[in-house]
Design a protein around this motif. Structure first.
Motif, PDB file in Angstrom:
ATOM      1  N   UNK A  60       6.023 -11.035  -2.802  1.00 44.64           N
ATOM      2  CA  UNK A  60       7.218 -11.263  -1.984  1.00 44.64           C
ATOM      3  C   UNK A  60       6.826 -11.435  -0.490  1.00 44.64           C
ATOM      4  N   UNK A  61       7.677 -12.317   0.215  1.00 42.19           N
ATOM      5  CA  UNK A  61       7.532 -12.461   1.441  1.00 42.19           C
ATOM      6  C   UNK A  61       7.463 -11.080   2.151  1.00 42.19           C
ATOM      7  N   UNK A  62       6.110 -11.186   3.040  1.00 39.32           N
ATOM      8  CA  UNK A  62       6.067  -9.919   3.882  1.00 39.32           C
ATOM      9  C   UNK A  62       5.024 -10.335   5.038  1.00 39.32           C
ATOM     10  N   UNK A  63       5.797 -10.770   6.105  1.00 40.28           N
ATOM     11  CA  UNK A  63       4.945 -11.294   6.963  1.00 40.28           C
ATOM     12  C   UNK A  63       4.134 -10.333   7.858  1.00 40.28           C
ATOM     13  N   UNK A  64       4.456  -9.227   7.952  1.00 40.70           N
ATOM     14  CA  UNK A  64       3.641  -8.209   8.616  1.00 40.70           C
ATOM     15  C   UNK A  64       2.550  -7.814   7.858  1.00 40.70           C
ATOM     16  N   UNK A  65       2.536  -7.754   6.585  1.00 40.39           N
ATOM     17  CA  UNK A  65       1.443  -7.618   5.644  1.00 40.39           C
ATOM     18  C   UNK A  65       0.328  -8.621   5.640  1.00 40.39           C
ATOM     19  N   UNK A  66       0.670  -9.603   6.036  1.00 47.14           N
ATOM     20  CA  UNK A  66      -0.255 -10.832   6.091  1.00 47.14           C
ATOM     21  C   UNK A  66      -0.805 -11.002   7.461  1.00 47.14           C
ATOM     22  N   UNK A  67       0.058 -10.696   8.376  1.00 41.28           N
ATOM     23  CA  UNK A  67      -0.480 -10.400   9.660  1.00 41.28           C
ATOM     24  C   UNK A  67      -1.514  -9.565   9.659  1.00 41.28           C
ATOM     25  N   UNK A  68      -1.510  -8.504   9.130  1.00 40.23           N
ATOM     26  CA  UNK A  68      -2.703  -7.538   9.249  1.00 40.23           C
ATOM     27  C   UNK A  68      -3.858  -7.964   8.850  1.00 40.23           C
ATOM     28  N   UNK A  69      -3.561  -8.545   7.466  1.00 44.48           N
ATOM     29  CA  UNK A  69      -4.903  -9.406   6.728  1.00 44.48           C
ATOM     30  C   UNK A  69      -5.343 -10.137   7.872  1.00 44.48           C
ATOM     31  N   UNK A  70      -4.664 -11.062   8.450  1.00 45.44           N
ATOM     32  CA  UNK A  70      -5.303 -12.015   9.226  1.00 45.44           C
ATOM     33  C   UNK A  70      -5.884 -11.659  10.379  1.00 45.44           C
ATOM     34  N   UNK A  71      -5.432 -10.447  11.003  1.00 48.04           N
ATOM     35  CA  UNK A  71      -5.950  -9.901  12.273  1.00 48.04           C
ATOM     36  C   UNK A  71      -7.298  -9.345  11.798  1.00 48.04           C
ATOM     37  N   UNK A  72      -7.607  -8.951  10.907  1.00 44.18           N
ATOM     38  CA  UNK A  72      -9.090  -8.441  10.520  1.00 44.18           C
ATOM     39  C   UNK A  72      -9.768  -9.967  10.233  1.00 44.18           C
ATOM     40  N   UNK A  73      -9.425 -10.881   9.342  1.00 42.77           N
ATOM     41  CA  UNK A  73      -9.803 -12.006   9.205  1.00 42.77           C
ATOM     42  C   UNK A  73     -10.378 -12.768  10.532  1.00 42.77           C
ATOM     43  N   UNK A  74      -9.472 -12.347  11.540  1.00 39.24           N
ATOM     44  CA  UNK A  74      -9.866 -13.177  12.722  1.00 39.24           C
ATOM     45  C   UNK A  74     -11.041 -12.512  13.466  1.00 39.24           C
ATOM     46  N   UNK A  75     -11.330 -11.121  13.043  1.00 35.52           N
ATOM     47  CA  UNK A  75     -12.314 -10.277  13.619  1.00 35.52           C
ATOM     48  C   UNK A  75     -13.625 -10.131  12.666  1.00 35.52           C
ATOM     49  N   UNK A  76     -13.693 -11.269  11.604  1.00 35.18           N
ATOM     50  CA  UNK A  76     -14.930 -11.380  10.913  1.00 35.18           C
ATOM     51  C   UNK A  76     -14.835 -10.296   9.689  1.00 35.18           C
ATOM     52  N   UNK A  77     -13.780  -9.578   9.297  1.00 32.30           N
ATOM     53  CA  UNK A  77     -13.773  -8.805   8.226  1.00 32.30           C
ATOM     54  C   UNK A  77     -12.838  -9.349   7.246  1.00 32.30           C
ATOM     55  N   UNK A  78     -13.519  -9.507   6.020  1.00 32.99           N
ATOM     56  CA  UNK A  78     -12.990 -10.299   4.752  1.00 32.99           C
ATOM     57  C   UNK A  78     -12.374  -9.121   3.926  1.00 32.99           C
ATOM     58  N   UNK A  79     -11.200  -9.390   3.392  1.00 32.69           N
ATOM     59  CA  UNK A  79     -11.099  -8.374   2.362  1.00 32.69           C
ATOM     60  C   UNK A  79     -11.989  -8.217   1.302  1.00 32.69           C
ATOM     61  N   UNK A  80     -12.081  -7.114   0.548  1.00 33.42           N
ATOM     62  CA  UNK A  80     -13.195  -6.910  -0.477  1.00 33.42           C
ATOM     63  C   UNK A  80     -12.244  -7.077  -1.792  1.00 33.42           C
ATOM     64  N   UNK A  81     -12.832  -7.325  -2.977  1.00 30.48           N
ATOM     65  CA  UNK A  81     -12.288  -7.803  -4.072  1.00 30.48           C
ATOM     66  C   UNK A  81     -11.915  -6.783  -5.064  1.00 30.48           C
ATOM     67  N   UNK A  82     -12.420  -5.807  -5.166  1.00 26.01           N
ATOM     68  CA  UNK A  82     -11.966  -4.557  -6.044  1.00 26.01           C
ATOM     69  C   UNK A  82     -11.903  -3.259  -5.241  1.00 26.01           C
ATOM     70  N   UNK A  83     -10.749  -2.629  -5.887  1.00 25.15           N
ATOM     71  CA  UNK A  83     -10.214  -1.390  -5.276  1.00 25.15           C
ATOM     72  C   UNK A  83     -11.669  -0.550  -5.187  1.00 25.15           C
ATOM     73  N   UNK A  84     -11.865   0.234  -4.359  1.00 23.56           N
ATOM     74  CA  UNK A  84     -13.028   1.183  -3.848  1.00 23.56           C
ATOM     75  C   UNK A  84     -12.978   2.456  -4.859  1.00 23.56           C
ATOM     76  N   UNK A  85     -13.960   3.002  -5.360  1.00 25.53           N
ATOM     77  CA  UNK A  85     -13.619   4.197  -6.149  1.00 25.53           C
ATOM     78  C   UNK A  85     -13.313   5.360  -5.454  1.00 25.53           C
ATOM     79  N   UNK A  86     -13.500   5.458  -3.870  1.00 23.07           N
ATOM     80  CA  UNK A  86     -13.115   6.340  -3.069  1.00 23.07           C
ATOM     81  C   UNK A  86     -12.615   5.725  -1.941  1.00 23.07           C
ATOM     82  N   UNK A  87     -11.516   6.182  -1.110  1.00 19.39           N
ATOM     83  CA  UNK A  87     -10.684   5.486  -0.129  1.00 19.39           C
ATOM     84  C   UNK A  87     -10.530   6.481   0.910  1.00 19.39           C
ATOM     85  N   UNK A  88     -10.514   6.041   2.165  1.00 18.98           N
ATOM     86  CA  UNK A  88     -10.101   6.868   3.232  1.00 18.98           C
ATOM     87  C   UNK A  88      -8.838   6.954   3.439  1.00 18.98           C
TER      88      UNK A  88
END
Length: 270
Positions: free
Chosen positions: A122-150
């Motif tokens: 669904x349309x969620x501009x803020x969600x994609x803005x957060x992803x974009x923020x990290x991508x512009x700082x060289x942080x690409x999302x990982x493909x699978x859910x980690x076994x443990x999370x912070x």
């Protein structure tokens, strides 16, 4: 050192541009000259904060990711880290996918600026803005859910009862809500390890220096600051004037972040 001054970052210490001005920096230096411990307690990860502040920022400790970690700023040393266990990580992920939430799963500290994300489509501009923020700082999302999370960060365009639904379903964990620091209107719901908050981070630092709770002042601006605002004595808890009205009705209100509210408070208190 027998006093502590704690402030949130976004919307409290920093301006709309996410930066701290020279007036505020000078106020923090004033605290240091008086031997007062300076603590920033933020929802940002360590990585995220370092993208907007100078390495020589005059503070002593950082409580980051809403209490998941504590960092000795001067000595560049990680003191505390917390994470969600494997079983809970799996159960949370399955629940959020089933409910079609847009969310991120952050890796454990110190890599909690890396995340896997799930989109409902669904349309969620803020969600994609957060992803974009990290991508512009060289942080690409990982493909699978980690076994443990912070932590998990769920981004909702509107609250619509989502906070209570998630909090009640995962009552054995810490669930917080915050106003998005990106669009200033979307609701972020964070799922954290149990007994983790900004307040527990402050308590850890307080015990390190044997500071009386009466000698701690706290400033915040949003709902995720409630733990630390309620942690100190009422007369020591402050919110900036850009905070939600219901918080301003409870806590001492000072000038907004754009009016150097924190710097002015420091001048009045010390």
């Amino acid at each position: 050192m027998n006093k502590i001054f704690v402030t949130d970052y976004d919307g409290t210490l920093a301006g709309k541009d996410g930066k701290i001005n020279s007036v505020t920096v000078d106020a923090l230096k004033k605290l240091g000259n008086q031997g007062i411990l300076r603590v920033i307690a933020t929802g940002r990860s360590l990585f995220s904060l370092k993208t907007v502040v100078d390495i020589d920022l005059p503070i002593d400790y950082l409580v980051f990711s809403s209490g998941i970690g504590i960092y000795d700023w001067k000595n560049h040393k990680l003191l505390v880290e917390n994470s969600i266990g494997e079983m809970d990580t799996k159960l949370i992920y399955e629940f959020l996918v089933k409910k079609s939430y847009d969310f991120m799963v952050q890796l454990p500290v110190p890599d909690n600026h890396f995340f896997h994300h799930f989109s409902s489509g669904t349309h969620n501009a803020d969600f994609y803005s957060r992803i974009s923020y990290y991508e512009t700082h060289g942080v690409d999302p990982i493909k699978k859910c980690p076994q443990k999370a912070s932590q998990f960060v769920i981004i909702c365009p509107e609250e619509n009862g989502n906070y209570n639904l998630i909090r009640n379903h995962f009552s054995h964990l810490k669930v917080l809500r915050a106003t998005s620091p990106i669009d200033n209107k979307s609701v972020w719901i964070e799922i954290l390890p149990d007994n983790v908050s900004k307040a527990t981070g402050i308590e850890h630092i307080r015990k390190m220096y044997n500071v009386n709770i009466e000698d701690i002042n706290v400033v915040g601006n949003d709902y995720y600051d409630l733990d630390m605002l309620n942690y100190v004595n009422k007369e020591r808890a402050f919110v900036v004037s850009n905070a939600p009205s219901d918080l301003k009705n409870i806590f001492n209100c000072i000038e907004s972040n754009e009016q150097n509210g924190v710097a002015n408070l420091i001048d009045r208190l010390y």
